[in-house]
Design a protein around this motif. Structure first.
Motif, PDB file in Angstrom:
ATOM      1  N   GLY A   1       0.729  -1.075   0.096  1.00 62.33           N
ATOM      2  CA  GLY A   1       0.178  -0.124   0.028  1.00 62.33           C
ATOM      3  C   GLY A   1       0.633   1.329   0.092  1.00 62.33           C
ATOM      4  N   ALA A   2       2.088   1.226   0.178  1.00 61.05           N
ATOM      5  CA  ALA A   2       2.904   2.423   0.218  1.00 61.05           C
ATOM      6  C   ALA A   2       2.765   2.994  -1.181  1.00 61.05           C
TER       7      ALA A   2
ATOM      8  N   VAL B   1       6.088  15.209  -1.231  1.00 60.20           N
ATOM      9  CA  VAL B   1       6.267  14.148  -2.051  1.00 60.20           C
ATOM     10  C   VAL B   1       6.454  14.475  -3.578  1.00 60.20           C
TER      11      VAL B   1
ATOM     12  N   GLY C   1       0.416   3.659  -2.579  1.00 59.04           N
ATOM     13  CA  GLY C   1      -1.316   3.930  -2.923  1.00 59.04           C
ATOM     14  C   GLY C   1      -1.290   5.368  -2.471  1.00 59.04           C
ATOM     15  N   ALA C   2      -2.700   5.975  -3.258  1.00 60.12           N
ATOM     16  CA  ALA C   2      -2.613   7.442  -3.030  1.00 60.12           C
ATOM     17  C   ALA C   2      -2.713   8.014  -1.546  1.00 60.12           C
ATOM     18  N   ALA C   3      -2.742   7.196  -0.526  1.00 58.51           N
ATOM     19  CA  ALA C   3      -2.751   7.615   1.165  1.00 58.51           C
ATOM     20  C   ALA C   3      -1.304   7.703   1.380  1.00 58.51           C
ATOM     21  N   VAL C   4      -0.336   7.160   0.702  1.00 59.96           N
ATOM     22  CA  VAL C   4       1.119   7.276   1.345  1.00 59.96           C
ATOM     23  C   VAL C   4       1.841   7.854   0.363  1.00 59.96           C
ATOM     24  N   LEU C   5       2.452   7.033  -0.695  1.00 63.92           N
ATOM     25  CA  LEU C   5       3.332   7.763  -1.575  1.00 63.92           C
ATOM     26  C   LEU C   5       2.887   7.950  -3.202  1.00 63.92           C
TER      27      LEU C   5
END
Ligand code: GTP
Ligand code: MG
Lengths: 246, 284, 226
Positions: free
Chosen positions: B200-201, B252, B203-207
């Protein structure tokens, strides 16, 4: 419980009705006319934007901090009916921050004909229709039209322009409401504004002396959310009709 | 799970274990800061240095102690275990910079590489830590652990940048944690994980599909009555006040250059002594 | 420490229909969609997985820890727990929302199932902390609570997906089904961490969610508050 303020509870007055019928305008009118008589606060419910709050603040009808917005996650009917916590807290916060308040007005996000306030949130409610929505709307009924404490038919000055016979529409509404109060309103007709103010004074009076009985207009029209939902049965359930003010 | 005191890895014979120490203190004149302890170890080479590059905050003083760190030519490699302990003594100002970016690589025998930094900033001290990016190379397995305890009356600014692989390369597993306590209470605690085992890294919540991520943390007791307001100044960056006299700038970006630009912009927004001065000279 | 509380109480707490205002939030999905970072089902799946592994795990661990401490009667630990949670949320907007949801949940639960512990929480406690205290008051275990929070984290975003994306709701729930074992694993991890010191609770960051949340607050038009 720190969040509850029983001591300085105000009359909580809901204003519901379809989009654009004039809910914010009715609230602005009440504030302008009655702010010297009553200590007032306003909670608006937003769907996409904070348009209502901005409108009321820029109209300058009350000090800005007495107008607060609740974001309803695109579910304006949920916020006044199924899950009133956000609105309830906004009202309680307002009552605490500006104690003692006499009346807190809550504007529902404009939804449809079926959305009404839960009695857990407000003590009394107005339902606002306008002549521009068509002369038949009042006949169509629905919980708000039939059983709100007051039905307002707004923008009657526009009647001739939209081919609506205002007297006819008011008569239809009165029939649908079995005689409960209907107010034909236009901000351009001072006598109708005065009648609105009288109604607010009367409901505040009966609430303050304990003779007002909150009425639940009833839930929205039958529809299904899930297998356990029992929205359907309650639609027709009967309420004692009580109009201490008429 | 990544806990605050993970078990020490058992290093191999050919794995590098390094323990370096750095401390600063206020000199006898009560103005000039000096390095009071400096112990390099193996690849961790500490050297007193001169002002270098764009460095914020210290232009007010001409008397900071400056040190640069070189962590070997390449590395750490898998299995290596580096540790650096830093003590910024009461009233002193220490500026720590890197000689070059740190490239973390897989080791010949596999295994995890590890770098830990244990930092204490005492009352009235100022710590400026301006390292270069850490580049997580393909198939690396690196854990980066930074603990900072800062006294209520001390100031600090630090930057951290992580690059997801060398150019065009898929990064290995990278895990970092930066935990800052102030007067013993938690102020900032963020773990970051990316690489094949970090679900999930991407994914749009993380990176998302970013190639670089970084932040700047600044702590200043002058913000006790409220840190500067939040400012999402770019689609991929925001300056936000923390729940204490501190701010975080998070960014980011697609690559290291874009990341650096975003972080510099964030500092400019912060303004005042926090702006990185591009001539690299001490003002005042 | 295992709660003897029944599963029915767990379902009560984890039901999105609990009237505590959660429906007004999309769990960061709308901000991510607005930023153009979630456009299709595979984006959505990566978003949900990343969110559970970060913000979901933090919320689960902190609610489990609050449950554990409330069960032991160690409410004096709550302020430190709140500070640790603040330290794990760099976005001031997300801290504010967590506290707003916490206040709402406390308001609702104090009416639904009153308990003296609610009064001991500060003026605006974080939502996972209130959840943990509510769980303890219903005699639920920290692991149960962690699972409920993880479920809610997914359910909020999944419900919002239908409003902010062009999706087939079956596909959305297929993702949730694929994530079921992940949620069980994360709940176990959260419950284990809850037994240890607050300082060691998980701290996975979610930089893009932090940044997008700050942008969302400033958007002129939005469906969801967050
Ligand atoms: N002619 C006329 N127009 C009116 C009257 N009252 C309100 N309006 C107009 O009707 C429009 C909608 O009024 P609002 O008060 O914003 O209606 P609302 O119900 O609050 O709308 P939403 O919150 O968007 O659902 C505005 O352009 C008002 O100026 C009236 O008495 N006569
Ligand atoms: Mg309006």
């Amino acid at each position: 419980m720190t969040d509850e303020t029983k001591s300085h509870r105000a009359l909580r007055l809901g204003v519901a009705g379809p989009v654009g019928t004039g809910k914010s305008s009715v609230i602005a009118t009440i504030c302008r006319q009655l702010r010297d008589e009553f200590a007032l606060g306003v909670v608006t419910n937003d769907i996409y934007t904070d348009e209502d709050t901005r409108f009321l603040k820029s109209a300058g009808v009350l000090p800005e901090e007495r107008i607060r917005a609740v974001e309803t996650g695109a579910c304006p009917h949920t916020a006044i009916r199924d899950d009133v916590t956000m609105n309830l807290m906004a009202v309680e916060d307002m009552e605490r921050d500006f104690a003692p308040l006499d009346i807190v007005l809550v504007e529902s996000g404009g939804d449809n004909l079926t959305a009404t306030f839960s009695p857990a949130l407000v003590d009394a409610q107005l339902f606002v229709l306008d002549v521009a929505g068509g002369g038949d709307v009042a006949r169509k009924g629905g919980p708000g039209i039939a059983r709100a404490d007051l039905l307002v038919i707004n923008k009657i000055d526009l009647g001739p322009h939209v081919d609506v016979d205002v007297d006819r529409m008011v008569a239809d509404a009165e029939a649908a409401r079995h005689g409960a109060p209907v107010l034909a309103l236009s901000r351009h007709r001072p006598e109708t504004v005065a009648a609105l103010c009288d109604w607010v004074r009367a409901i505040h009076g009966s609430w303050a002396n304990g003779s007002h009985t909150p009425i639940d207009p009833g839930p929205m029209a039958p529809h299904h959310h899930g297998p356990k939902d029992d929205h359907t049965h309650a639609h027709g359930h009967s309420h004692p009709h009580h109009h201490p003010h008429d | 799970m990544f806990v605050s005191s993970p078990p020490e890895p058992a290093p191999h014979a050919n794995h590098m274990v390094a323990r370096a120490v750095l401390a600063s203190e206020l000199g006898p004149d009560g103005r000039r800061s000096r390095v009071s302890r400096l112990r390099s170890d193996g690849p961790l080479v500490l050297r007193p240095s001169h002002p270098k590059g764009a460095e914020p905050l210290t232009h007010r003083r001409t008397d900071a102690a400056r040190v640069s760190l070189a962590a070997g030519t390449a590395g750490p490699l898998g299995g290596d275990d580096y540790a650096l302990s830093i003590h910024v003594g009461a009233g002193s100002t220490l500026v720590l910079q890197d000689v070059a970016a740190m490239l973390v690589l897989p080791g010949a025998g596999g295994g995890r590489s590890r770098m830990s930094l244990d930092i204490r900033v005492d009352d009235g001290a100022t710590f400026v830590w301006w390292p270069e990016p850490i580049i997580a190379a393909h198939r690396c397995d690196h854990t980066h652990d930074i603990r900072i305890e800062i006294a209520p009356d001390a100031r600090m600014i630090l930057r951290e940048e992580a690059i997801l692989g060398r150019h065009g390369e898929v990064p290995g597993n990278f895990a970092s944690r930066l935990r800052i306590t102030r007067g013993g209470a938690a102020l900032y605690d963020q773990r970051l994980r990316f690489g094949p085992s970090a679900a999930g890294a991407d994914g749009a919540a993380v990176l998302g599909d970013a190639g670089a991520v970084g932040s700047i943390i600044a702590v200043d007791p002058a913000w006790e009555r409220g840190a500067p307001p939040a400012d999402p100044y770019d689609r991929g960056a925001a300056l936000t006040p923390l729940a204490g006299p501190a701010i975080a700038i998070g960014a980011v970006a697609a690559d290291s250059l874009a990341l650096r630009r975003l972080l510099v912009r964030g500092l400019d927004i912060l303004g005042g002594p926090w702006i990185a001065r591009h001539n690299g000279k001490d003002g005042s | 420490m295992d709660g003897a509380g029944g599963s029915a109480a767990l379902l009560l707490l984890s039901d999105g229909r609990l009237p505590a205002g959660g429906y007004a939030h999309s769990g960061g999905l709308e901000p991510a969609v607005t930023a153009g970072r979630v456009t299709d089902m595979s984006d959505l799946e990566r978003f949900l997985v990343g969110r559970e592994e970060t913000a979901g795990l933090i919320a689960a661990a902190f609610s489990a820890a609050a449950c554990e401490r409330s069960r032991r009667g160690e409410l004096f630990e709550i302020p430190a727990l709140e500070a640790e949670l603040d330290a794990r949320i760099p976005s001031s907007e997300l801290r504010r929302i967590s506290r707003e949801l916490g206040r709402q949940l406390r308001r609702a639960m104090s009416a639904v199932h009153p308990h003296p512990h609610y009064d001991a929480l500060g003026a605006a406690p974080h939502q996972p902390v209130v959840m943990g205290v509510a769980a303890a008051s219903l005699d639920l275990s920290p692991r149960d609570m962690a699972l409920a929070i993880l479920h809610e984290t997914n359910a909020d975003a999944a419900a919002a997906a239908a409003k902010v994306l062009r999706v087939d709701p079956f596909d959305v729930h297929a993702i949730l089904a694929r994530m079921a074992t992940r949620l069980d694993r994360l709940a176990g991890e959260a419950a284990r961490a809850a037994q240890g010191p607050s300082a060691d609770l998980p701290a996975p960051g979610s930089p893009l969610a932090d940044i997008a949340a700050e942008h969302h607050r400033r958007a002129d038009v939005r469906l969801f508050a967050s």
